[in-house]
Design a protein around this motif. Structure first.
Motif, PDB file in Angstrom:
ATOM      1  N   SER A 132      38.053 -49.083  34.173  1.00 47.58           N
ATOM      2  CA  SER A 132      39.547 -49.190  34.951  1.00 47.58           C
ATOM      3  C   SER A 132      39.735 -48.041  35.278  1.00 47.58           C
ATOM      4  N   TRP A 133      40.929 -47.976  36.172  1.00 45.61           N
ATOM      5  CA  TRP A 133      41.412 -46.594  36.572  1.00 45.61           C
ATOM      6  C   TRP A 133      42.843 -46.875  37.269  1.00 45.61           C
ATOM      7  N   PRO A 134      43.592 -45.743  37.488  1.00 42.21           N
ATOM      8  CA  PRO A 134      45.100 -45.800  37.870  1.00 42.21           C
ATOM      9  C   PRO A 134      44.991 -46.694  39.241  1.00 42.21           C
ATOM     10  N   GLU A 135      46.084 -47.080  39.718  1.00 48.21           N
ATOM     11  CA  GLU A 135      46.603 -47.956  40.997  1.00 48.21           C
ATOM     12  C   GLU A 135      45.995 -46.895  42.122  1.00 48.21           C
ATOM     13  N   GLU A 136      46.555 -45.707  42.076  1.00 53.13           N
ATOM     14  CA  GLU A 136      46.132 -44.893  43.334  1.00 53.13           C
ATOM     15  C   GLU A 136      44.779 -44.538  43.749  1.00 53.13           C
ATOM     16  N   ILE A 137      43.864 -45.210  42.934  1.00 53.24           N
ATOM     17  CA  ILE A 137      42.700 -45.188  43.272  1.00 53.24           C
ATOM     18  C   ILE A 137      42.323 -46.407  43.835  1.00 53.24           C
ATOM     19  N   SER A 138      41.848 -46.344  45.210  1.00 48.15           N
ATOM     20  CA  SER A 138      41.501 -47.794  45.894  1.00 48.15           C
ATOM     21  C   SER A 138      39.812 -48.085  45.527  1.00 48.15           C
ATOM     22  N   ALA A 139      38.987 -47.225  45.273  1.00 45.38           N
ATOM     23  CA  ALA A 139      37.701 -47.665  45.130  1.00 45.38           C
ATOM     24  C   ALA A 139      37.008 -46.461  44.481  1.00 45.38           C
ATOM     25  N   ALA A 140      35.964 -46.884  43.853  1.00 40.82           N
ATOM     26  CA  ALA A 140      35.171 -45.884  43.071  1.00 40.82           C
ATOM     27  C   ALA A 140      33.831 -46.521  42.782  1.00 40.82           C
ATOM     28  N   THR A 141      32.714 -45.487  42.847  1.00 40.48           N
ATOM     29  CA  THR A 141      31.185 -46.073  42.865  1.00 40.48           C
ATOM     30  C   THR A 141      30.874 -45.805  41.409  1.00 40.48           C
ATOM     31  N   PHE A 142      30.663 -46.742  40.564  1.00 43.15           N
ATOM     32  CA  PHE A 142      29.965 -46.504  39.139  1.00 43.15           C
ATOM     33  C   PHE A 142      28.527 -46.690  39.114  1.00 43.15           C
ATOM     34  N   THR A 143      28.002 -45.347  38.571  1.00 35.78           N
ATOM     35  CA  THR A 143      26.216 -45.343  38.450  1.00 35.78           C
ATOM     36  C   THR A 143      25.946 -44.996  37.261  1.00 35.78           C
ATOM     37  N   CYS A 144      25.063 -45.595  36.568  1.00 36.68           N
ATOM     38  CA  CYS A 144      24.467 -45.456  35.298  1.00 36.68           C
ATOM     39  C   CYS A 144      22.997 -45.372  35.149  1.00 36.68           C
ATOM     40  N   TYR A 145      22.633 -44.187  34.329  1.00 35.03           N
ATOM     41  CA  TYR A 145      21.374 -43.837  34.120  1.00 35.03           C
ATOM     42  C   TYR A 145      20.914 -43.902  32.699  1.00 35.03           C
ATOM     43  N   ASN A 146      19.750 -44.020  32.559  1.00 31.21           N
ATOM     44  CA  ASN A 146      18.996 -44.333  31.302  1.00 31.21           C
ATOM     45  C   ASN A 146      18.576 -42.935  30.835  1.00 31.21           C
ATOM     46  N   THR A 147      18.018 -42.704  29.552  1.00 31.67           N
ATOM     47  CA  THR A 147      17.460 -41.220  28.979  1.00 31.67           C
ATOM     48  C   THR A 147      16.521 -40.814  29.490  1.00 31.67           C
ATOM     49  N   LEU A 148      15.761 -41.406  30.775  1.00 30.77           N
ATOM     50  CA  LEU A 148      14.815 -40.770  31.466  1.00 30.77           C
ATOM     51  C   LEU A 148      15.318 -40.490  33.022  1.00 30.77           C
ATOM     52  N   GLY A 149      16.513 -40.612  33.157  1.00 31.53           N
ATOM     53  CA  GLY A 149      17.068 -40.539  34.311  1.00 31.53           C
ATOM     54  C   GLY A 149      16.902 -41.513  35.497  1.00 31.53           C
TER      55      GLY A 149
ATOM     56  N   VAL B 260      20.048 -47.429  35.898  1.00 27.25           N
ATOM     57  CA  VAL B 260      20.322 -48.532  35.269  1.00 27.25           C
ATOM     58  C   VAL B 260      21.215 -49.604  36.150  1.00 27.25           C
ATOM     59  N   TYR B 261      22.085 -49.175  36.618  1.00 25.45           N
ATOM     60  CA  TYR B 261      23.201 -50.203  37.012  1.00 25.45           C
ATOM     61  C   TYR B 261      23.977 -49.081  38.420  1.00 25.45           C
ATOM     62  N   GLN B 262      24.386 -49.769  39.244  1.00 29.26           N
ATOM     63  CA  GLN B 262      25.191 -49.139  40.274  1.00 29.26           C
ATOM     64  C   GLN B 262      25.888 -50.069  41.044  1.00 29.26           C
ATOM     65  N   GLU B 263      27.473 -49.636  41.398  1.00 28.50           N
ATOM     66  CA  GLU B 263      28.340 -50.618  42.052  1.00 28.50           C
ATOM     67  C   GLU B 263      29.331 -49.904  42.628  1.00 28.50           C
TER      68      GLU B 263
END
Length: 537
Positions: free
Chosen positions: A478-495, A498-501
């Motif tokens: 979640s994030w404040p209302e003034e931010i319209s969009a954001a890219t979420f990226t996740c990596y495992n211990t090997l770099g 794992v997930y991006q959206e």
């Protein structure tokens, strides 16, 4: 007759010294990619998590030595392999000079470095005139029973304990000479009944028997893990412990530095957070092997290099400054002099410098010791379970190491460098350090207050919130209302990704299928970028 005896003795010494010690370095590690493909074959998940939490990537030094190199080298006539180091891709060998030189014929051998610097094709260094000292640190003892309040309260450590920060969840690897009686005497019964002893190894003998050999480790360990109600409470009674013997009590030889590095590598492998070592190296039985003050530049000696490498893996190395403050060579030795080691000197019960405590600076002018703790008349346990007092930086070191474990428990999001920085900055001479006290005696209440304030300020600047964390089934971004969009990226211990959206509204993400461990995330919007870690239970 006396002359004959002297001649015979000198002859025996020459025969012993005809056996050289050296490190044989290899060209490469053919198995590096196999390691990257399956790091859990070499490192525990906890070791990977420690690196990931501090943003430390895996590299070639984490991969094991090529086993076929060792197998082939073991066939070399007259050469005995004593120890090995994957971090430096080398083995420690012993043999006649000519036999060791012959291993250069193996195509996988890169070069040889002798413990005797005069054999390394460079100008011989000055041989130290000081006599060899026993690296397990001489101690002064008495049977003055009491309790350990002074050594904890001197650093305001009771403030952490009162908040239930007693080292829980942290692992301390103790590198010492032996731990006689630890498995049988009452001051350590709590450590065993509560499952805080995790294992150990004797690198000198090549066995798992660590409850033998010497009393020194027993006494140092009691400063952290000992518990006798009303008499002795260690500075980290709820930490977990691995015990490693690296000191050969029968001789003073540079192979002990190699044992030390091998044990540090094992501490890394099992996921230890802190190394506590009340050992030091300067002079050896063979004076040609000895270090000089000019070598104390932070990364010259083998054990100092190993200690710095341990730091680069996310651990904190706490080492005794040494007990040679009143000798002809009073300076701090190896590995306490290393760049990234927290060297601990000794004070008495009223904060006065203990005259035996080794002094700084390092040869290249760095502040050493780093900090001070009680090392004169410190409350410890002997091998029979008697509570007594003993003196030496051997004890100020574990007193400090245990407090650091308790402190790190209180603020687990800190990196190893941040922990060291907060501890130093809380010390009573931080603004005016000197060669006796270094930065002085830390105040752990102050260190914790400053650290929590810093962490809180960092959190307040974050635009994004991830809950729950640790997570078991799903997380919500979640994030404040003034931010319209954001890219979420996740990596495992090997770099690995794992997930991006790209998210335009608050989003719940399922993590059920993720493996247990630590993940790094990155969230980017038009106005800010935030990074952090997610712990999957």
């Amino acid at each position: 007759m006396r002359k004959i005896v002297v001649i015979v003795v000198l002859g025996l010494v020459q025969m012993v010294w005809a056996q050289e010690d050296a490190w044989v370095y290899f060209n490469d590690k053919p198995n590096v990619q196999a390691f990257f493909d399956n790091p859990l074959g070499e490192l525990s998940q906890r070791a990977l998590d420690r690196r990931q939490a501090q943003g430390m990537a895996l590299n070639d030094t984490d991969a094991p030595i090529e086993s076929s190199y060792i197998t082939q080298l073991a066939t070399a006539p007259g050469v005995t392999i004593m120890a090995q180091s994957k971090w430096f891709n080398c083995v420690h060998v012993r043999g006649a000079y000519s036999d060791i030189q012959n291993v250069l014929t193996f195509p996988f051998v890169h070069h040889i470095h002798y413990a005797d610097n005069s054999l390394n094709l460079k100008m011989a260094t000055h041989v130290p005139s000081v006599k060899p000292f026993h690296k397990t640190m001489e101690v002064q003892t008495s049977f003055n029973y009491g309790n350990s309040a002074n050594q904890i309260e001197m650093m305001n450590g009771q403030y952490l304990h009162q908040a239930n920060d007693t080292g829980s969840g942290k692992i301390i690897a103790v590198l010492d000479a032996g731990f006689i009686g630890v498995n049988t005497i009452s001051p350590f019964s709590r450590m065993f009944t509560q499952g805080h002893y995790l294992g150990g190894y004797n690198f000198v003998a090549g066995t798992t028997d660590v409850f033998s050999t010497h009393n020194h480790g027993t006494m140092t360990l009691s400063c952290m893990a000992g518990y006798v109600d009303g008499q002795l409470v260690g500075t980290a009674p709820d930490a977990d412990y691995y015990l490693y013997i690296t000191e050969d009590v029968n001789s003073e030889n540079p192979v002990e530095e190699s044992y030390w590095v091998q044990a540090a590598e094992q501490a890394d492998r099992v996921g230890a957070d802190i190394i506590s070592t009340s050992l030091g190296y300067f002079a050896f039985d063979n004076p040609n092997y000895g270090h000089t003050y000019a070598d104390m530049t932070g990364n010259e000696a083998f054990a100092s290099k190993g200690a710095n490498m341990a730091f680069s893996k996310g651990m904190i190395v706490v080492a005794s400054a040494g007990n040679d403050g009143g000798s002809d060579e009073p300076h701090i030795g190896v590995p306490a002099e290393a760049t990234h080691v927290l060297a601990v000197g000794a004070v008495d019960s009223v904060r006065n410098y203990a005259p035996f405590s080794s002094v700084g600076p390092s040869y290249d002018g760095r502040i050493k010791p780093d900090v001070m703790a009680k090392g004169y008349a410190t409350t410890v346990s002997d091998t029979s379970g008697n509570i007594m007092t003993a003196s030496g930086t051997s004890f100020s070191c574990p007193v400090m190491a245990g407090m650091i474990a308790s402190f790190w428990q209180a603020v687990p999001q800190l990196s190893n460098q941040q922990v060291i920085d907060f501890v130093k900055q809380s010390a009573d001479r931080y603004s005016n350090p000197d060669t006796l006290y270094g930065y002085g005696i830390p105040n752990f209440q102050q260190a914790l207050t400053t650290a929590l304030l810093t962490v809180s300020e960092q959190h307040e600047t974050n635009s994004f919130l991830i809950t729950p964390n640790p997570a078991e089934h799903d997380i919500t971004v979640s994030w404040p209302e003034e931010i319209s969009a954001a890219t979420f990226t996740c990596y495992n211990t090997l770099g690995q990704l794992v997930y991006q959206e790209t998210l335009t509204t608050q989003r719940t993400i399922a993590v059920d299928s993720w493996n247990t461990g630590v993940y790094l995330y990155k969230i980017e919007s038009a106005r800010s970028t935030q990074t952090g870690k997610i712990i999957k239970k």
